[in-house]
Design a protein around this motif. Structure first.
Motif, PDB file in Angstrom:
ATOM      1  N   MET A   1       0.854  -1.200   0.000  1.00 10.09           N
ATOM      2  CA  MET A   1       0.000   0.000   0.000  1.00 10.09           C
ATOM      3  C   MET A   1       0.886   1.244   0.000  1.00 10.09           C
ATOM      4  O   MET A   1       1.809   1.373   0.802  1.00 10.09           O
ATOM      5  N   THR A   2       0.616   2.162  -0.903  1.00  7.15           N
ATOM      6  CA  THR A   2       1.413   3.376  -1.014  1.00  7.15           C
ATOM      7  C   THR A   2       0.986   4.397   0.032  1.00  7.15           C
ATOM      8  O   THR A   2      -0.212   4.643   0.228  1.00  7.15           O
ATOM      9  N   THR A   3       1.973   4.968   0.714  1.00  4.85           N
ATOM     10  CA  THR A   3       1.699   5.999   1.711  1.00  4.85           C
ATOM     11  C   THR A   3       1.719   7.362   1.028  1.00  4.85           C
ATOM     12  O   THR A   3       2.692   7.712   0.366  1.00  4.85           O
ATOM     13  N   PRO A   4       0.653   8.160   1.142  1.00  2.63           N
ATOM     14  CA  PRO A   4       0.640   9.473   0.485  1.00  2.63           C
ATOM     15  C   PRO A   4       1.619  10.423   1.144  1.00  2.63           C
ATOM     16  O   PRO A   4       2.090  10.204   2.262  1.00  2.63           O
ATOM     17  N   SER A   5       1.934  11.495   0.431  1.00  2.00           N
ATOM     18  CA  SER A   5       2.840  12.495   0.985  1.00  2.00           C
ATOM     19  C   SER A   5       2.149  13.277   2.093  1.00  2.00           C
ATOM     20  O   SER A   5       0.925  13.242   2.247  1.00  2.00           O
ATOM     21  N   LEU A   6       2.959  13.974   2.861  1.00  3.06           N
ATOM     22  CA  LEU A   6       2.463  14.796   3.963  1.00  3.06           C
ATOM     23  C   LEU A   6       3.389  15.987   4.117  1.00  3.06           C
ATOM     24  O   LEU A   6       4.621  15.817   4.168  1.00  3.06           O
ATOM     25  N   PRO A   7       2.871  17.213   4.169  1.00  2.00           N
ATOM     26  CA  PRO A   7       3.742  18.347   4.459  1.00  2.00           C
ATOM     27  C   PRO A   7       4.482  18.135   5.769  1.00  2.00           C
ATOM     28  O   PRO A   7       3.863  17.784   6.794  1.00  2.00           O
ATOM     29  N   ARG A   8       5.791  18.328   5.751  1.00  2.00           N
ATOM     30  CA  ARG A   8       6.583  18.059   6.954  1.00  2.00           C
ATOM     31  C   ARG A   8       7.923  18.763   6.861  1.00  2.00           C
ATOM     32  O   ARG A   8       8.431  19.010   5.763  1.00  2.00           O
ATOM     33  N   LEU A   9       8.500  19.048   8.022  1.00  2.00           N
ATOM     34  CA  LEU A   9       9.833  19.632   8.078  1.00  2.00           C
ATOM     35  C   LEU A   9      10.478  19.295   9.410  1.00  2.00           C
ATOM     36  O   LEU A   9       9.803  18.955  10.383  1.00  2.00           O
ATOM     37  N   ILE A  10      11.808  19.381   9.406  1.00  5.13           N
ATOM     38  CA  ILE A  10      12.592  19.209  10.613  1.00  5.13           C
ATOM     39  C   ILE A  10      13.266  20.533  10.944  1.00  5.13           C
ATOM     40  O   ILE A  10      13.923  21.128  10.082  1.00  5.13           O
ATOM     41  N   VAL A  11      13.098  21.012  12.158  1.00  8.29           N
ATOM     42  CA  VAL A  11      13.750  22.242  12.613  1.00  8.29           C
ATOM     43  C   VAL A  11      15.031  21.852  13.333  1.00  8.29           C
ATOM     44  O   VAL A  11      15.004  21.114  14.319  1.00  8.29           O
ATOM     45  N   SER A  12      16.165  22.332  12.826  1.00 12.75           N
ATOM     46  CA  SER A  12      17.440  21.999  13.443  1.00 12.75           C
ATOM     47  C   SER A  12      18.296  23.250  13.550  1.00 12.75           C
ATOM     48  O   SER A  12      17.885  24.346  13.171  1.00 12.75           O
ATOM     49  N   GLY A  13      19.494  23.084  14.096  1.00 11.91           N
ATOM     50  CA  GLY A  13      20.406  24.206  14.277  1.00 11.91           C
ATOM     51  C   GLY A  13      21.839  23.728  14.205  1.00 11.91           C
ATOM     52  O   GLY A  13      22.119  22.554  13.909  1.00 11.91           O
ATOM     53  N   LEU A  14      22.769  24.630  14.500  1.00 19.99           N
ATOM     54  CA  LEU A  14      24.186  24.269  14.505  1.00 19.99           C
ATOM     55  C   LEU A  14      24.600  23.683  15.840  1.00 19.99           C
ATOM     56  O   LEU A  14      25.634  23.016  15.939  1.00 19.99           O
ATOM     57  N   SER A  15      23.824  23.945  16.872  1.00 19.79           N
ATOM     58  CA  SER A  15      24.138  23.455  18.211  1.00 19.79           C
ATOM     59  C   SER A  15      22.911  23.650  19.084  1.00 19.79           C
ATOM     60  O   SER A  15      21.908  24.238  18.645  1.00 19.79           O
ATOM     61  N   GLY A  16      23.004  23.166  20.312  1.00 17.77           N
ATOM     62  CA  GLY A  16      21.952  23.480  21.259  1.00 17.77           C
ATOM     63  C   GLY A  16      21.926  24.976  21.532  1.00 17.77           C
ATOM     64  O   GLY A  16      22.954  25.651  21.486  1.00 17.77           O
ATOM     65  N   GLY A  17      20.749  25.517  21.785  1.00 21.35           N
ATOM     66  CA  GLY A  17      20.629  26.942  22.084  1.00 21.35           C
ATOM     67  C   GLY A  17      20.604  27.841  20.864  1.00 21.35           C
ATOM     68  O   GLY A  17      20.747  29.062  20.988  1.00 21.35           O
ATOM     69  N   ALA A  18      20.398  27.261  19.658  1.00 21.27           N
ATOM     70  CA  ALA A  18      20.403  28.066  18.437  1.00 21.27           C
ATOM     71  C   ALA A  18      19.072  28.747  18.177  1.00 21.27           C
ATOM     72  O   ALA A  18      18.966  29.580  17.282  1.00 21.27           O
ATOM     73  N   GLY A  19      18.038  28.397  18.940  1.00 21.37           N
ATOM     74  CA  GLY A  19      16.728  28.989  18.743  1.00 21.37           C
ATOM     75  C   GLY A  19      15.718  28.049  18.119  1.00 21.37           C
ATOM     76  O   GLY A  19      14.593  28.454  17.818  1.00 21.37           O
ATOM     77  N   LYS A  20      16.083  26.769  17.950  1.00 19.39           N
ATOM     78  CA  LYS A  20      15.161  25.853  17.265  1.00 19.39           C
ATOM     79  C   LYS A  20      13.912  25.570  18.097  1.00 19.39           C
ATOM     80  O   LYS A  20      12.848  25.310  17.521  1.00 19.39           O
ATOM     81  N   THR A  21      14.006  25.620  19.430  1.00 25.12           N
ATOM     82  CA  THR A  21      12.810  25.381  20.237  1.00 25.12           C
ATOM     83  C   THR A  21      11.797  26.503  20.044  1.00 25.12           C
ATOM     84  O   THR A  21      10.593  26.253  19.903  1.00 25.12           O
ATOM     85  N   ILE A  22      12.267  27.754  20.037  1.00 22.10           N
ATOM     86  CA  ILE A  22      11.362  28.880  19.783  1.00 22.10           C
ATOM     87  C   ILE A  22      10.719  28.735  18.413  1.00 22.10           C
ATOM     88  O   ILE A  22       9.504  28.917  18.246  1.00 22.10           O
ATOM     89  N   ASN A  23      11.526  28.398  17.392  1.00 25.77           N
ATOM     90  CA  ASN A  23      10.996  28.243  16.042  1.00 25.77           C
ATOM     91  C   ASN A  23      10.002  27.085  15.962  1.00 25.77           C
ATOM     92  O   ASN A  23       8.947  27.203  15.347  1.00 25.77           O
ATOM     93  N   SER A  24      10.331  25.962  16.590  1.00 21.99           N
ATOM     94  CA  SER A  24       9.458  24.784  16.538  1.00 21.99           C
ATOM     95  C   SER A  24       8.131  25.043  17.241  1.00 21.99           C
ATOM     96  O   SER A  24       7.053  24.760  16.692  1.00 21.99           O
ATOM     97  N   LEU A  25       8.206  25.546  18.469  1.00 23.36           N
ATOM     98  CA  LEU A  25       6.984  25.806  19.223  1.00 23.36           C
ATOM     99  C   LEU A  25       6.133  26.873  18.540  1.00 23.36           C
ATOM    100  O   LEU A  25       4.906  26.755  18.466  1.00 23.36           O
ATOM    101  N   GLY A  26       6.792  27.915  18.053  1.00 23.64           N
ATOM    102  CA  GLY A  26       6.059  28.996  17.398  1.00 23.64           C
ATOM    103  C   GLY A  26       5.357  28.538  16.132  1.00 23.64           C
ATOM    104  O   GLY A  26       4.185  28.881  15.894  1.00 23.64           O
ATOM    105  N   LEU A  27       6.057  27.751  15.302  1.00 21.57           N
ATOM    106  CA  LEU A  27       5.436  27.242  14.078  1.00 21.57           C
ATOM    107  C   LEU A  27       4.282  26.302  14.390  1.00 21.57           C
ATOM    108  O   LEU A  27       3.198  26.397  13.793  1.00 21.57           O
ATOM    109  N   ALA A  28       4.515  25.377  15.337  1.00 20.67           N
ATOM    110  CA  ALA A  28       3.463  24.412  15.675  1.00 20.67           C
ATOM    111  C   ALA A  28       2.206  25.127  16.168  1.00 20.67           C
ATOM    112  O   ALA A  28       1.083  24.806  15.752  1.00 20.67           O
ATOM    113  N   ARG A  29       2.376  26.106  17.055  1.00 15.75           N
ATOM    114  CA  ARG A  29       1.206  26.809  17.580  1.00 15.75           C
ATOM    115  C   ARG A  29       0.574  27.695  16.509  1.00 15.75           C
ATOM    116  O   ARG A  29      -0.670  27.783  16.428  1.00 15.75           O
TER     117      ARG A  29
END
Length: 465
Positions: A1-29
């Motif tokens: 069975m073929t799985t359809p596509s889904l809009p998705r992304l991964i938020v990452s950074g160069l290290s911890g503390g780069a701001g990815k949590t703010i970006n992730s939480l903000g986008l999700a909300r």
């Protein structure tokens, strides 16, 4: 069975503390406020960020961790949890390419490849201008199979700074700049010794998440970020069912504590127990409400140290849990749950008596006493883990186990990686109690849930240790 596509992304950074949590939480909300169904994921073993992501997305966050699960299981978990969603967002951990070795095994990049998901880079631009273009170019071309779909510039100093950054990145690379956030002071996300403050101890999370959504709407191009998420392809291979076997009949009852003190649980662990035959009931150590009759007890991690006074004051509950342990009830306790079963917890100079099931004490200390992934070999018989198995897990605790007689406490796990509880060992066993600092994931120890349910079944049938 073929799985359809889904809009998705991964938020990452160069290290911890780069701001990815703010970006992730903000986008999700922001997407949730726009009426979209968001499937949130956290890469790595972190419980706290995962809960905040779930709150932001108004759903339940799953942890994706290549240390605990194969690529096939990762894919199955992702597509199982994302079913029916409009978009999936996965927050990475550490730097994008940071893994367990030179090859970057278990990195966020490895997850991006396995899930065929574009990466949104969170770039801390403090005291940086044209060099940002070199960094983005390097990240974009560093590892084949990882597609850098865009970058958000974090901690920018002002309009001129943002203009130079944007111009340099777009001149020297083909990576689009999808937003530029100003420096935000004070930090909009409350933190303490183990990262973000638990939502169970903080009442202002809705205001925080709403503010983060506003920040993202005002400082990023939400339409282009959405288009980036839509660019993710359908999976290139068949996706196996996450739970291929039919669930067993639920013929035993296992309680698990979920309150402000203990709440670290992977949802897959709870589901594995259900599918192995357990009816689960949610309990509290802080409440005076009587518990129903149970055949087993799961004590997860959490913050017992910050609520030690309340836990200690509930003497009836301390005595009740001690009585359950003495009766032979199967009890599996991880980290915070282990601390509750000891003689006491010392926190900020005060000793707080605990359940006294185990003849050890724990002391809270200013620096981490165990941090990171663990591997432990099972050396002794116990109800939960087979002898000879290597148990993968993780530990993150600021408390230390204190005892004057280490040899007096039977432990079943020899630490091949990690600190453990006593002298490089973990898993203190007494009657049917198993307690230690290690957290496990059901997909990393697939025998655990069936064995736990089997122990509960023996207890229910009248077999005692």
């Amino acid at each position: 069975m073929t799985t359809p596509s889904l809009p998705r992304l991964i938020v990452s950074g160069l290290s911890g503390g780069a701001g990815k949590t703010i970006n992730s939480l903000g986008l999700a909300r922001a997407w949730a406020e726009a009426g979209r169904t968001v499937a949130p994921f956290k890469k790595g073993p972190d419980y706290i960020d995962a809960v905040w992501l779930g709150l932001a997305a108004r759903g339940i966050c799953a942890n994706i961790d290549p240390f605990f699960m194969s690529e096939d299981t990762m894919r199955s978990l992702f597509w199982d949890r994302a079913a029916g969603a409009d978009v999936a967002i996965l927050e990475g951990n550490r730097g994008l390419f940071d893994g367990m070795d030179t090859e970057g095994s278990c990195s966020t990049a490895s997850v991006a490849r396995a899930l065929e998901t574009p990466v949104l880079l969170s770039l801390d631009c403090t005291k940086m201008t044209r060099t940002a273009a070199a960094v983005v170019a390097g990240v974009s071309g560093f590892e084949p199979g990882v597609r850098l779909g865009g970058v958000i510039l974090n901690r920018t100093a002002g309009p001129r700074h943002r203009a130079i950054l944007r111009s340099a990145i777009e001149h020297y690379t083909d990576v689009p700049v999808l937003g530029a956030l100003p420096k935000i002071s004070p930090d909009p996300i409350p933190e303490r010794h183990m990262g973000l403050v638990s939502n169970r101890e903080y009442a202002g999370q809705e205001d925080i998440l709403g503010n983060l959504a506003r920040i993202m709407r005002e400082n990023t191009d939400m339409d282009r970020i959405w288009a980036m998420a839509q660019s993710a392809p359908a999976p290139s291979q068949a996706i196996a069912p996450l739970w291929p076997d039919a669930p067993a009949a639920q013929d035993v009852t296992i309680g698990y504590v979920r309150d402000a003190a203990l709440w670290f649980y992977y949802e897959e662990n709870l589901e594995a127990l259900r599918r192995a035959g357990a009816h689960l009931v949610e309990l509290s150590l802080l409440s005076d409400a009587p518990w129903p009759e149970i055949d087993g007890l799961y004590l997860g991690g959490g913050f017992p140290e910050t609520l030690a006074a309340d836990l200690s004051a509930n003497t009836a509950m301390l005595q009740y849990v001690r009585g359950l342990a003495e009766s032979g009830l199967p009890i599996y306790a991880e980290c915070g749950g282990f601390m509750y079963l000891t003689q006491g917890v010392t926190y900020e100079g005060t000793d707080y008596p605990m359940a006294g099931v185990l003849d050890v004490h724990t002391e809270f200390r200013p620096h981490p006493q165990g941090l990171g992934y663990i591997e432990a070999r099972v050396e002794r018989e116990n109800p939960y883990h087979p002898v000879g198995a290597v148990v993968p897990g993780h530990e993150f605790h600021y408390s230390a186990c204190v005892t004057n007689a280490p040899s007096a406490h039977p432990t079943v796990l020899a630490m091949e990686r990690g600190k453990g509880t006593i002298d490089g060992r973990d898993g203190i066993v007494k009657n049917n109690v198993f307690a230690g600092y290690a957290h496990i994931h059901a997909f990393g120890a697939p025998w655990w849930a069936p064995n736990f349910v089997a122990a509960a079944r023996r207890f229910k049938d009248g077999s005692r240790p």
